[in-house]
Scaffold this motif. Structure first.
Motif, PDB file in Angstrom:
ATOM      1  N   UNK A 167       0.841  -1.198   0.000  1.00  0.00           N
ATOM      2  CA  UNK A 167       0.000   0.000   0.000  1.00  0.00           C
ATOM      3  C   UNK A 167       0.877   1.249   0.000  1.00  0.00           C
ATOM      4  N   UNK A 168       0.527   2.190  -0.881  1.00  0.00           N
ATOM      5  CA  UNK A 168       1.199   3.491  -0.931  1.00  0.00           C
ATOM      6  C   UNK A 168       0.112   4.555  -0.937  1.00  0.00           C
ATOM      7  N   UNK A 169       0.210   5.501  -0.039  1.00  0.00           N
ATOM      8  CA  UNK A 169      -0.800   6.558   0.051  1.00  0.00           C
ATOM      9  C   UNK A 169      -0.145   7.870   0.435  1.00  0.00           C
ATOM     10  N   UNK A 170      -0.943   8.883   0.674  1.00  0.00           N
ATOM     11  CA  UNK A 170      -0.380  10.186   1.041  1.00  0.00           C
ATOM     12  C   UNK A 170      -1.422  10.971   1.832  1.00  0.00           C
ATOM     13  N   UNK A 171      -0.955  12.026   2.464  1.00  0.00           N
ATOM     14  CA  UNK A 171      -1.818  12.976   3.144  1.00  0.00           C
ATOM     15  C   UNK A 171      -1.172  14.343   3.074  1.00  0.00           C
ATOM     16  N   UNK A 172      -1.942  15.379   3.309  1.00  0.00           N
ATOM     17  CA  UNK A 172      -1.358  16.729   3.255  1.00  0.00           C
ATOM     18  C   UNK A 172      -2.068  17.657   4.219  1.00  0.00           C
ATOM     19  N   UNK A 173      -1.375  18.691   4.578  1.00  0.00           N
ATOM     20  CA  UNK A 173      -1.919  19.796   5.357  1.00  0.00           C
ATOM     21  C   UNK A 173      -1.191  21.051   4.927  1.00  0.00           C
ATOM     22  N   UNK A 174      -1.602  22.185   5.432  1.00  0.00           N
ATOM     23  CA  UNK A 174      -0.993  23.446   5.004  1.00  0.00           C
ATOM     24  C   UNK A 174       0.532  23.402   5.173  1.00  0.00           C
ATOM     25  N   UNK A 175       1.235  23.597   4.067  1.00  0.00           N
ATOM     26  CA  UNK A 175       2.691  23.656   4.090  1.00  0.00           C
ATOM     27  C   UNK A 175       3.411  22.328   4.118  1.00  0.00           C
ATOM     28  N   UNK A 176       2.678  21.190   3.994  1.00  0.00           N
ATOM     29  CA  UNK A 176       3.368  19.905   4.124  1.00  0.00           C
ATOM     30  C   UNK A 176       2.591  18.797   3.414  1.00  0.00           C
ATOM     31  N   UNK A 177       3.325  17.836   2.823  1.00  0.00           N
ATOM     32  CA  UNK A 177       2.750  16.620   2.264  1.00  0.00           C
ATOM     33  C   UNK A 177       3.500  15.423   2.847  1.00  0.00           C
ATOM     34  N   UNK A 178       2.759  14.349   3.137  1.00  0.00           N
ATOM     35  CA  UNK A 178       3.361  13.138   3.707  1.00  0.00           C
ATOM     36  C   UNK A 178       3.050  11.957   2.809  1.00  0.00           C
ATOM     37  N   UNK A 179       4.057  11.107   2.576  1.00  0.00           N
ATOM     38  CA  UNK A 179       3.891   9.871   1.817  1.00  0.00           C
ATOM     39  C   UNK A 179       3.930   8.709   2.812  1.00  0.00           C
ATOM     40  N   UNK A 180       3.081   7.698   2.562  1.00  0.00           N
ATOM     41  CA  UNK A 180       2.991   6.552   3.469  1.00  0.00           C
ATOM     42  C   UNK A 180       3.196   5.256   2.698  1.00  0.00           C
ATOM     43  N   UNK A 181       3.870   4.294   3.353  1.00  0.00           N
ATOM     44  CA  UNK A 181       4.144   3.006   2.697  1.00  0.00           C
ATOM     45  C   UNK A 181       4.050   1.885   3.724  1.00  0.00           C
ATOM     46  N   UNK A 182       3.478   0.746   3.270  1.00  0.00           N
ATOM     47  CA  UNK A 182       3.513  -0.472   4.076  1.00  0.00           C
ATOM     48  C   UNK A 182       3.306  -1.669   3.157  1.00  0.00           C
ATOM     49  N   UNK A 183       3.851  -2.810   3.549  1.00  0.00           N
ATOM     50  CA  UNK A 183       3.650  -4.042   2.784  1.00  0.00           C
ATOM     51  C   UNK A 183       3.585  -5.215   3.753  1.00  0.00           C
ATOM     52  N   UNK A 184       2.900  -6.259   3.307  1.00  0.00           N
ATOM     53  CA  UNK A 184       2.749  -7.460   4.133  1.00  0.00           C
ATOM     54  C   UNK A 184       3.097  -8.667   3.281  1.00  0.00           C
ATOM     55  N   UNK A 185       4.099  -9.428   3.710  1.00  0.00           N
ATOM     56  CA  UNK A 185       4.542 -10.598   2.967  1.00  0.00           C
ATOM     57  C   UNK A 185       3.548 -11.745   3.154  1.00  0.00           C
ATOM     58  N   UNK A 186       3.718 -12.785   2.372  1.00  0.00           N
ATOM     59  CA  UNK A 186       2.807 -13.930   2.436  1.00  0.00           C
ATOM     60  C   UNK A 186       2.839 -14.607   3.805  1.00  0.00           C
ATOM     61  N   UNK A 187       3.959 -14.505   4.501  1.00  0.00           N
ATOM     62  CA  UNK A 187       4.079 -15.130   5.833  1.00  0.00           C
ATOM     63  C   UNK A 187       3.604 -14.208   6.952  1.00  0.00           C
ATOM     64  N   UNK A 188       3.045 -13.038   6.570  1.00  0.00           N
ATOM     65  CA  UNK A 188       2.481 -12.121   7.559  1.00  0.00           C
ATOM     66  C   UNK A 188       3.443 -11.085   8.093  1.00  0.00           C
ATOM     67  N   UNK A 189       4.704 -11.108   7.660  1.00  0.00           N
ATOM     68  CA  UNK A 189       5.690 -10.134   8.137  1.00  0.00           C
ATOM     69  C   UNK A 189       5.436  -8.779   7.486  1.00  0.00           C
ATOM     70  N   UNK A 190       5.374  -7.724   8.317  1.00  0.00           N
ATOM     71  CA  UNK A 190       5.127  -6.369   7.833  1.00  0.00           C
ATOM     72  C   UNK A 190       6.441  -5.630   7.544  1.00  0.00           C
ATOM     73  N   UNK A 191       6.394  -4.750   6.571  1.00  0.00           N
ATOM     74  CA  UNK A 191       7.539  -3.893   6.268  1.00  0.00           C
ATOM     75  C   UNK A 191       7.012  -2.475   6.053  1.00  0.00           C
ATOM     76  N   UNK A 192       7.788  -1.507   6.526  1.00  0.00           N
ATOM     77  CA  UNK A 192       7.327  -0.124   6.457  1.00  0.00           C
ATOM     78  C   UNK A 192       8.252   0.759   5.611  1.00  0.00           C
TER      79      UNK A 192
END
Length: 208
Positions: free
Chosen positions: A141-166
């Motif tokens: 998953x890749x997403x984003x958010x923003x507010x006045x004067x700033x933008x943020x990018x977000x990332x996360x993934x989940x492997x087949x064995x359930x291990x998360x990565x950020x």
């Protein structure tokens, strides 16, 4: 008496003058005379008057106006730049974790809206992007958010064995448009596909 008679006889015997003889041959040409001295150089003439100024050329064609209501920016985020942060739940009190990168941008104001994309190969793919691998159920998953004067990018993934990565395994290239809300409303009214960067650009090119 005898002397006088002899004198008369001698005088009487003198003949008439003969004809003029033929002209003699022409004499040889005399030597060439010496060259005369060069005359003095004449005075320089006066400078002529300056010609009249030519007519002013026609003005060139005006270029197309830019769209001051739209700003575009790009940012390359390395894998090491992601930080794991707590993310508030949506509609619930629970929180989770996600990888995040922030970028300040003075063009993002209270009267603007942001549309963001991530570059996949040669394409700009609109965010948020959720990818599910059907063979093993792994997700990204890749997403984003923003507010006045700033933008943020977000990332996360989940492997087949359930291990998360950020954070991703490679650098990601993000691009985003900052658009005035009034212009965004006009695009929505015109039926523009706001998830397509090409559709948004096509609208902007014809509505400058």
């Amino acid at each position: 008496m005898v002397t006088l008679a002899l004198s008369v006889a001698l005088w009487s015997c003198k003949g008439d003058q003969g004809p003029q003889g033929p002209a003699g041959p022409q004499g040889a040409q005399g030597p060439t005379g010496a060259v005369g001295a060069v005359g003095a150089t004449g005075a320089v003439g006066a400078t002529g008057a300056q010609g009249a100024t030519g007519a002013t050329g026609a003005n060139g064609t005006n270029g197309k106006d830019g769209n001051a209501n739209v700003k575009w920016a790009e940012a390359t985020v390395a894998a090491a730049d992601w930080k794991t942060v707590d993310a508030a739940g949506t509609g619930v009190g629970n929180t989770g974790q996600v990888g995040a990168v922030e970028k300040t941008d003075a063009n993002i104001t209270a009267s603007s809206i942001v549309m963001a994309y991530v570059k996949v190969g040669t394409q700009w793919v609109a965010l948020p992007r959720v990818l599910v691998k059907e063979t093993d159920g792994s997700t990204e998953q890749v997403s984003f958010g923003f507010e006045t004067g700033k933008i943020s990018m977000y990332y996360s993934s989940k492997a087949a064995n359930g291990v998360m990565s950020y954070k991703p395994q490679t650098s990601l290239v993000f691009g985003y448009s900052t658009i005035e809300k009034t212009l965004l409303a006009n695009m929505k009214a015109a039926g523009v596909n706001l998830r397509s960067r090409e559709a948004v650009n096509a609208y902007l090119q014809t509505h400058r």
